[in-house]
Design a protein around this motif. Sequence first.
Motif, short mmCIF file in Angstrom:
data_model
loop_
_atom_site.label_atom_id
_atom_site.label_comp_id
_atom_site.label_asym_id
_atom_site.label_seq_id
_atom_site.Cartn_x
_atom_site.Cartn_y
_atom_site.Cartn_z
N GLY A 2 0.81 -1.21 0.00
CA GLY A 2 0.00 0.00 0.00
C GLY A 2 0.84 1.27 0.00
N THR A 3 2.04 1.18 0.60
CA THR A 3 2.92 2.35 0.62
C THR A 3 3.35 2.74 -0.79
N ILE A 4 3.60 1.74 -1.64
CA ILE A 4 3.98 2.04 -3.02
C ILE A 4 2.87 2.80 -3.73
N TYR A 5 1.63 2.39 -3.48
CA TYR A 5 0.50 3.04 -4.14
C TYR A 5 0.26 4.47 -3.65
N GLU A 6 0.90 4.83 -2.56
CA GLU A 6 0.83 6.22 -2.11
C GLU A 6 1.67 7.12 -3.02
N TYR A 7 2.62 6.51 -3.73
CA TYR A 7 3.53 7.26 -4.59
C TYR A 7 3.29 6.99 -6.08
N PHE A 8 2.84 5.79 -6.40
CA PHE A 8 2.63 5.42 -7.80
C PHE A 8 1.30 4.69 -7.95
N ARG A 9 0.49 5.16 -8.85
CA ARG A 9 -0.86 4.61 -9.00
C ARG A 9 -0.85 3.22 -9.63
N THR A 10 0.10 2.97 -10.52
CA THR A 10 0.15 1.69 -11.23
C THR A 10 1.59 1.21 -11.36
N LYS A 11 1.74 -0.05 -11.71
CA LYS A 11 3.08 -0.61 -11.96
C LYS A 11 3.72 0.09 -13.15
N GLU A 12 2.92 0.42 -14.15
CA GLU A 12 3.46 1.08 -15.33
C GLU A 12 3.99 2.47 -14.99
N GLU A 13 3.30 3.16 -14.10
CA GLU A 13 3.76 4.48 -13.68
C GLU A 13 5.10 4.37 -12.96
N LEU A 14 5.26 3.34 -12.15
CA LEU A 14 6.52 3.11 -11.45
C LEU A 14 7.61 2.73 -12.44
N PHE A 15 7.27 1.94 -13.42
CA PHE A 15 8.23 1.54 -14.46
C PHE A 15 8.75 2.77 -15.20
#
Length: 218
Positions: A44-57
């Motif tokens: 859930g912490t990751i989703y606080e910064y990036f909405r999707t895996k593609e956005e993080l990529f």
Amino acid sequence: MPPIVDKSAKRADIIEHAAAVFSKTGYHATKMQDIATAAGIGKGTIYEYFRTKEELFLAVYDAWMTEYENVIRTRTAAAEDALSKVDAIRDSAVEFYTSRAEQAPLLLEFWAHALRTDNPSFLERVRRTRSFLKNLGASLTAELVNSGWFTEVDSISFSELETGISDGIFLSWVLDGRSFPLDKAYTFRQSVIGLGLLSNETRPILADRLAAKLKKGM
């Protein structure tokens, strides 16, 4: 009172761990939980910064390219002359690729994803770096022509060609299992091009030195 979280540092830490996981398992096989586990945080912490895996990529690629571009800007700005700028760009490229040797295939995956995804942000980011390098190359080529080092050449066309050659060397290095020294390959390329473009006035100054590099090879 809860501790103050440095959001910028936290975001950078997530990106760093994401790069390591993406490099190991590939974009499509990677799950957000894999990245969270590697970073020692909840998913859930990751989703606080990036909405999707593609956005993080995309954030991983953007972080890499931003660092690369900034290093080149700093080094070329500090260079004393046009020839020193050429060396600065070459050294920056070699250092960038070799420092991420184990993650090099991920760059190829970024490019492939940019051509496949419906998200235009990927291709826009890839083209932004390529545009930066091409514009810098064209400007530097014009500087070398104006200073008398190079013979007359269309700087934009040459910059397009040079960018393609550089990408090709990197691709060969990855596909061949990094079987040749990347620094020597880029120096060899620079010598081939330099010897071909030297003006009549400057050829006697550098011809012997470049010819020796050509004979030595990679």
